[in-house]
Design a protein around this motif. Structure first.
Motif, PDB file in Angstrom:
ATOM      1  N   GLN A  60       0.812  -1.204   0.000  1.00 52.62           N
ATOM      2  CA  GLN A  60       0.000   0.000   0.000  1.00 52.62           C
ATOM      3  C   GLN A  60       0.852   1.263   0.000  1.00 52.62           C
ATOM      4  O   GLN A  60       0.508   2.258  -0.641  1.00 52.62           O
ATOM      5  N   ALA A  61       1.974   1.231   0.705  1.00 51.91           N
ATOM      6  CA  ALA A  61       2.869   2.396   0.729  1.00 51.91           C
ATOM      7  C   ALA A  61       3.417   2.676  -0.664  1.00 51.91           C
ATOM      8  O   ALA A  61       3.484   3.836  -1.104  1.00 51.91           O
ATOM      9  N   TYR A  62       3.823   1.626  -1.379  1.00 51.51           N
ATOM     10  CA  TYR A  62       4.310   1.808  -2.742  1.00 51.51           C
ATOM     11  C   TYR A  62       3.199   2.344  -3.645  1.00 51.51           C
ATOM     12  O   TYR A  62       3.423   3.236  -4.472  1.00 51.51           O
ATOM     13  N   ALA A  63       1.994   1.778  -3.505  1.00 51.12           N
ATOM     14  CA  ALA A  63       0.861   2.218  -4.337  1.00 51.12           C
ATOM     15  C   ALA A  63       0.544   3.685  -4.090  1.00 51.12           C
ATOM     16  O   ALA A  63       0.295   4.451  -5.033  1.00 51.12           O
ATOM     17  N   ASN A  64       0.566   4.101  -2.832  1.00 53.67           N
ATOM     18  CA  ASN A  64       0.272   5.504  -2.506  1.00 53.67           C
ATOM     19  C   ASN A  64       1.320   6.434  -3.107  1.00 53.67           C
ATOM     20  O   ASN A  64       0.994   7.521  -3.612  1.00 53.67           O
ATOM     21  N   ALA A  65       2.588   6.026  -3.059  1.00 54.00           N
ATOM     22  CA  ALA A  65       3.662   6.856  -3.625  1.00 54.00           C
ATOM     23  C   ALA A  65       3.506   6.986  -5.137  1.00 54.00           C
ATOM     24  O   ALA A  65       3.729   8.065  -5.696  1.00 54.00           O
ATOM     25  N   LEU A  66       3.110   5.906  -5.803  1.00 50.94           N
ATOM     26  CA  LEU A  66       2.900   5.975  -7.249  1.00 50.94           C
ATOM     27  C   LEU A  66       1.707   6.863  -7.589  1.00 50.94           C
ATOM     28  O   LEU A  66       1.741   7.621  -8.563  1.00 50.94           O
ATOM     29  N   ARG A  67       0.647   6.784  -6.801  1.00 42.65           N
ATOM     30  CA  ARG A  67      -0.530   7.616  -7.050  1.00 42.65           C
ATOM     31  C   ARG A  67      -0.206   9.099  -6.893  1.00 42.65           C
ATOM     32  O   ARG A  67      -0.733   9.936  -7.623  1.00 42.65           O
ATOM     33  N   ARG A  68       0.661   9.426  -5.944  1.00 46.40           N
ATOM     34  CA  ARG A  68       1.014  10.837  -5.740  1.00 46.40           C
ATOM     35  C   ARG A  68       1.765  11.406  -6.935  1.00 46.40           C
ATOM     36  O   ARG A  68       1.780  12.628  -7.137  1.00 46.40           O
ATOM     37  N   ARG A  69       2.381  10.554  -7.719  1.00 48.29           N
ATOM     38  CA  ARG A  69       3.127  11.010  -8.887  1.00 48.29           C
ATOM     39  C   ARG A  69       2.257  11.140 -10.137  1.00 48.29           C
ATOM     40  O   ARG A  69       2.718  11.651 -11.150  1.00 48.29           O
ATOM     41  N   ARG A  70       1.054  10.674 -10.077  1.00 47.12           N
ATOM     42  CA  ARG A  70       0.183  10.766 -11.244  1.00 47.12           C
ATOM     43  C   ARG A  70      -0.334  12.187 -11.413  1.00 47.12           C
ATOM     44  O   ARG A  70      -0.485  12.929 -10.432  1.00 47.12           O
ATOM     45  N   PRO A  71      -0.629  12.573 -12.633  1.00 46.17           N
ATOM     46  CA  PRO A  71      -1.255  13.890 -12.840  1.00 46.17           C
ATOM     47  C   PRO A  71      -2.662  13.912 -12.266  1.00 46.17           C
ATOM     48  O   PRO A  71      -3.253  12.859 -11.985  1.00 46.17           O
ATOM     49  N   GLN A  72      -3.187  15.096 -12.084  1.00 46.38           N
ATOM     50  CA  GLN A  72      -4.555  15.234 -11.583  1.00 46.38           C
ATOM     51  C   GLN A  72      -5.524  14.501 -12.510  1.00 46.38           C
ATOM     52  O   GLN A  72      -5.376  14.553 -13.727  1.00 46.38           O
ATOM     53  N   PRO A  73      -6.505  13.800 -11.952  1.00 37.29           N
ATOM     54  CA  PRO A  73      -7.459  13.093 -12.815  1.00 37.29           C
ATOM     55  C   PRO A  73      -8.278  14.056 -13.651  1.00 37.29           C
ATOM     56  O   PRO A  73      -8.457  15.224 -13.291  1.00 37.29           O
ATOM     57  N   GLY A  74      -8.762  13.554 -14.782  1.00 35.38           N
ATOM     58  CA  GLY A  74      -9.603  14.374 -15.644  1.00 35.38           C
ATOM     59  C   GLY A  74     -10.937  14.694 -14.985  1.00 35.38           C
ATOM     60  O   GLY A  74     -11.275  14.165 -13.929  1.00 35.38           O
ATOM     61  N   ASP A  75     -11.708  15.542 -15.635  1.00 37.88           N
ATOM     62  CA  ASP A  75     -12.977  15.965 -15.046  1.00 37.88           C
ATOM     63  C   ASP A  75     -14.156  15.110 -15.509  1.00 37.88           C
ATOM     64  O   ASP A  75     -15.311  15.446 -15.246  1.00 37.88           O
ATOM     65  N   LYS A  76     -13.863  13.995 -16.187  1.00 35.64           N
ATOM     66  CA  LYS A  76     -14.904  13.061 -16.610  1.00 35.64           C
ATOM     67  C   LYS A  76     -14.615  11.711 -15.982  1.00 35.64           C
ATOM     68  O   LYS A  76     -13.606  11.082 -16.277  1.00 35.64           O
TER      69      LYS A  76
END
Length: 239
Positions: A60-76
């Motif tokens: 979960q720690a690795y997954a959270n770190a990867l999610r923080r590096r993603r761009p902001q989600p789209g609006d759809k």
């Protein structure tokens, strides 16, 4: 090692072995025993139970770190729910993805009624910190009722054919569910899927849209990011 990197204090094995085992388990449809066998082939003796504990502690720690590096989600946003058997009892797996197919959140629930949809909407708003412009769902009426209550300003489109993106995102989960011979508890399913949906997509670029050279370059970049967030260097080759 940065301050955001998980602590490996008091672990006998180096971070390269730990992160590689976690990568194997969440990237491929392997059991813990199969991951143990693959490590043994590389000359690393580690038990499947140790690998299981590493996946629980660091996944979960690795997954959270990867999610923080993603761009902001789209609006759809695209939302969907599927049946899933857990311990022989039918549950529902709710999933939301953005227009690019990035998983925003997943939630295992007992029902697929208005209360369950409302709970998932509120969880999504908290997790993303933003309100979408459009929400696309199937024909389940619970979505419309919950959307009007939680996000009254958001456009809701209800159409079976428009929601293929969310439905297709369930396929990797179904593959793992079959490999694991089903989930045994709601909590276990939620923990696994929360880490799985953060790690597995990182190593699944849209390969069919890339040349072989572009794909290899993209994967090298993604492995570099993985090593950075785990604090590892490249896994040594077998002797």
């Amino acid at each position: 090692m940065s301050s955001s990197t998980p602590s490996y204090k008091n672990h006998r094995y180096p971070v390269e072995v730990i992160s590689h085992c976690v990568w194997l388990y969440f990237r491929f449809p392997l059991s813990f025993r199969e991951a143990e066998e693959m490590m043994l082939e590389r000359g690393v003796v580690v038990s499947y139970e140790t690998i299981r504990r590493w996946c629980l502690k660091f996944g979960q720690a690795y997954a959270n770190a990867l999610r923080r590096r993603r761009p902001q989600p789209g609006d759809k946003w695209h939302l969907d729910e599927v049946f899933v058997k857990i311990g022989g009892v039918q549950k529902y797996l709710w999933r939301a993805v953005d227009a690019d197919g990035n998983v925003l959140d997943i939630l295992v629930q007992n029902r697929r009624d208005k209360a369950a949809a409302r709970r998932f909407f509120r969880r999504l708003l908290t997790a993303t910190g933003q309100v979408p412009r459009v929400v696309v769902t199937d024909k389940l009426r619970s979505y419309g009722a919950a959307c009007r209550e939680v996000m009254p300003s958001v456009e809701h489109r209800s159409h079976k054919g428009l929601n293929n993106r969310a439905e297709n995102s369930h396929q990797p989960t179904r593959q793992r569910e079959r490999a694991m011979k089903g989930f045994r508890s709601v909590g276990g399913a939620q923990r696994f899927l929360s880490a799985f949906t953060g790690i597995s997509p990182h190593f699944r670029p849209y390969r069919h849209l890339m040349t072989a050279g572009r794909y290899r370059l993209e994967m090298r970049v993604r492995f570099t990011i993985w090593n950075r967030i785990t604090g590892a260097t490249d896994m040594p080759a077998a002797a």
